[in-house]
Design a protein around this motif. Structure first.
Motif, PDB file in Angstrom:
ATOM      1  N   GLU A   1      16.179 -49.971 -17.066  1.00 59.63           N
ATOM      2  CA  GLU A   1      17.064 -51.244 -16.300  1.00 59.63           C
ATOM      3  C   GLU A   1      17.625 -50.785 -15.006  1.00 59.63           C
ATOM      4  O   GLU A   1      17.633 -51.873 -14.346  1.00 59.63           O
TER       5      GLU A   1
ATOM      6  N   LEU B   1      20.151 -47.465 -20.988  1.00 59.84           N
ATOM      7  CA  LEU B   1      19.691 -48.329 -19.980  1.00 59.84           C
ATOM      8  C   LEU B   1      18.760 -47.739 -19.212  1.00 59.84           C
ATOM      9  O   LEU B   1      17.817 -48.294 -18.613  1.00 59.84           O
TER      10      LEU B   1
ATOM     11  N   ASN C   1      15.416 -47.340 -20.844  1.00 60.28           N
ATOM     12  CA  ASN C   1      14.700 -48.796 -20.818  1.00 60.28           C
ATOM     13  C   ASN C   1      14.261 -49.064 -19.434  1.00 60.28           C
ATOM     14  O   ASN C   1      13.607 -50.261 -19.560  1.00 60.28           O
TER      15      ASN C   1
ATOM     16  N   LYS D   1      19.177 -51.189  -9.874  1.00 64.13           N
ATOM     17  CA  LYS D   1      20.177 -51.552 -10.318  1.00 64.13           C
ATOM     18  C   LYS D   1      21.266 -50.098 -10.008  1.00 64.13           C
ATOM     19  O   LYS D   1      20.787 -49.028 -10.117  1.00 64.13           O
TER      20      LYS D   1
END
Length: 535
Positions: free
Chosen positions: A141, A136, A139, A237
């Motif tokens: 994210e 994650l 990538n 996030k």
């Protein structure tokens, strides 16, 4: 796994027992080695077909054993790993790799020389939730990683052979390095000992990374419940890895909005990340076997273990020095004043005008100033200050925390224990009756200066004598005999004129032979007129 893999497990304690089970399930367990014969008997009944021994030599000499796994106390790792590699075995050693960077570096070298696999048990790198979290991050994210912290807390097994930093933190350090793919610039650690004197029960380690990321690792075995949690904060996030929860990995798409120039948190519900779970220890053990069969480099090889070890060692140094911040830049670079500073496993400063022979050991944070010369075979400890124009002869031993002021020669045969102070231009001799025309280096008489002693400016220490702990030798004094601990001496020849506290204050005595320091209030008592001791 293949039937022909023959693995020995060394140590069948709490964690070793898990390794025995997993390698047996993988059909690779050949032998279990432990000093406890009762444990071995139980294991033989539980795992049919395995062999047992109480002797490591049996494992080293058994040519059918291809590799062994070490799950013994950390203090034994260095010697066992070294013996195993030299015997031609592949090695999987539980954390830490060794207890010092020097030992760890040697093991990596021996592994390479013998073309054997060396793998370190940093189990979090084989945890599917951490592997998914790394994906994650890669990538994008989570956005830009800003901050990371890890808590490993429990009221569980409390160890006497190692502190909480060395027992718990290696896993989290390894995980942080994996996730961030960079090495910290600096580290500092604080903590406290509450159950056993000298064994730290709680530590907080902070690491600063070149990218600007800051990470901290909080470990404790004085916590009311088990917590194994890693939180990573990105600018898009946040992620939470919780190893004691059924939902191992959660994402929080929280946002920060600015309202009237004030940041306001907009919270969002957690997103559960679906992960196919397999026992991390089994994944780790499979990886070790596959590396042997296919000749691959382990994910947590000796070099990875060495990086973790360096952070551990520097964190311990920081802990020992009240949270002192220590740089971890690696290699050799000049500091801001142009002095050469070693930071590859050590961290000390030598002024460019000084000359240091090969085969000299210098401890961390030691400073060697202008126009000094240190001859081969000498060892200088940590946190020492070596002033201008100091000569240190061959094979001299200088402890930690020593201060040697300007224009002092510490000749071969002299040993300074920890925290010795040598005043400006004081003199050591090493031959009792020197003649220019008659070589007498084989007649060197050793001089020992014990812990905490102070030698004043222009004093002379005639060779062949011992200066007691915390003795205080006044300026210009000539010492021609052994001196007891805490003695305050002056004159030529030196004579005892009183007694002195560890802190450097002269003691006040009552009529009962009890002395008290007015500064630190330590209490001493006279054994006789030539000797005292601290109560």
């Amino acid at each position: 796994m293949a039937d022909y893999m023959n693995i020995a497990v060394i140590g069948s304690g709490y964690w070793g027992n898990n390794l025995v089970r997993v390698f047996w399930e993988l059909n690779a367990l050949h032998t279990v080695c432990d000093v406890d014969q009762q444990k071995l008997g139980i294991l033989q009944k539980k795992y049919s077909g395995i062999q047992t021994t109480t002797s490591l030599n049996d494992v080293l000499e058994d040519e059918t054993i291809e590799a062994f796994v070490i799950a013994t106390p950390a203090a034994t790792h260095y010697q066992m790993v070294k013996q195993g590699l030299k015997a031609g075995k592949h090695i999987f050693v539980e954390k830490p790799l060794a207890l010092t960077v020097t030992e760890g570096s040697e093991l990596v070298k021996v592994s390479k020389e013998n073309q054997r696999i060396l793998m370190v048990g940093h189990i979090l790198q084989y945890h599917n939730a951490l592997i998914k979290l790394k994906e994650l991050i890669d990538n994008g994210e989570l956005g830009k990683v800003q901050y990371l912290y890890s808590n490993r807390l429990n009221i569980g097994k409390i160890r006497a052979e190692e502190n909480i930093l060395w027992s718990f933190a290696p896993h989290d350090i390894s995980a942080v390095l994996m996730l961030l793919e960079e090495f910290p610039e600096s580290v500092c650690a604080t903590g406290g000992s509450y159950l056993q004197k000298g064994i730290v029960d709680v530590t907080l380690t902070t690491m600063d990374f070149p990218s600007g990321v800051k990470a901290h690792i909080f470990v404790s075995w004085l916590h009311p419940f088990k917590e194994q949690k890693l939180v990573l904060v990105g600018d898009t996030k946040m992620a939470v890895f919780n190893d004691v929860s059924e939902e191992k990995l959660l994402l929080y798409p929280h946002k920060i909005e600015w309202m009237q120039r004030t940041p306001v948190a907009r919270k969002a519900d957690a997103e559960i990340v679906n992960i196919s779970m397999e026992e991390p220890l089994k994944v780790e053990c499979k990886h070790f076997l596959e590396c042997i069969i296919k000749g691959r480099v382990p994910k947590t090889d000796g070099l990875e273990g060495l990086r973790v070890l360096e952070i551990l060692q520097k964190s311990q140094d920081s802990l020992n020095n009240g949270g002192y911040k220590i740089e971890l830049t690696g290699g050799q670079r000049p500091d801001k004043k142009g002095n050469q500073r070693r930071t590859d496993g050590m961290d000390y400063m030598v002024h460019e005008s000084s000359y240091i022979d090969d085969e000299v050991e210098i401890g961390e944070r030691t400073k060697i100033w202008h126009f000094c010369n240190v001859l081969k075979g000498s060892r200088i400890g940590k946190n020492c200050s070596i002033g201008q124009n100091v000569f240190i002869g061959a094979n001299v031993r200088i402890g930690n925390g020593c201060k040697i002021q300007n224009n002092v020669s510490v000749f071969e045969g002299v040993t300074l224990e920890d925290e010795v102070f040598c005043g400006p231009s004081m003199v050591f001799t090493n031959v009792f009756n020197p003649r220019s025309a008659i070589p007498r280096m084989e007649e060197i008489r050793p001089t020992l200066v014990k812990k905490g002693a102070t030698i004043g400016a222009n004093a002379t220490i005639v060779c062949g004598h011992t200066i007691g702990e915390y003795a205080f030798i006044g300026a210009g004094t000539v010492v021609t005999k052994d001196l007891p601990d805490y003695a305050l001496v002056v004159g030529n020849p030196a004579s005892i004129i009183g007694w002195i506290c560890q802190c450097g204050e002269k003691l006040n005595w009552d009529g009962q032979g009890v002395g008290t320091c007015r500064r630190c209030e330590k209490i001493y008592e006279k054994i006789d007129e030539s000797c005292i001791r601290k109560r």
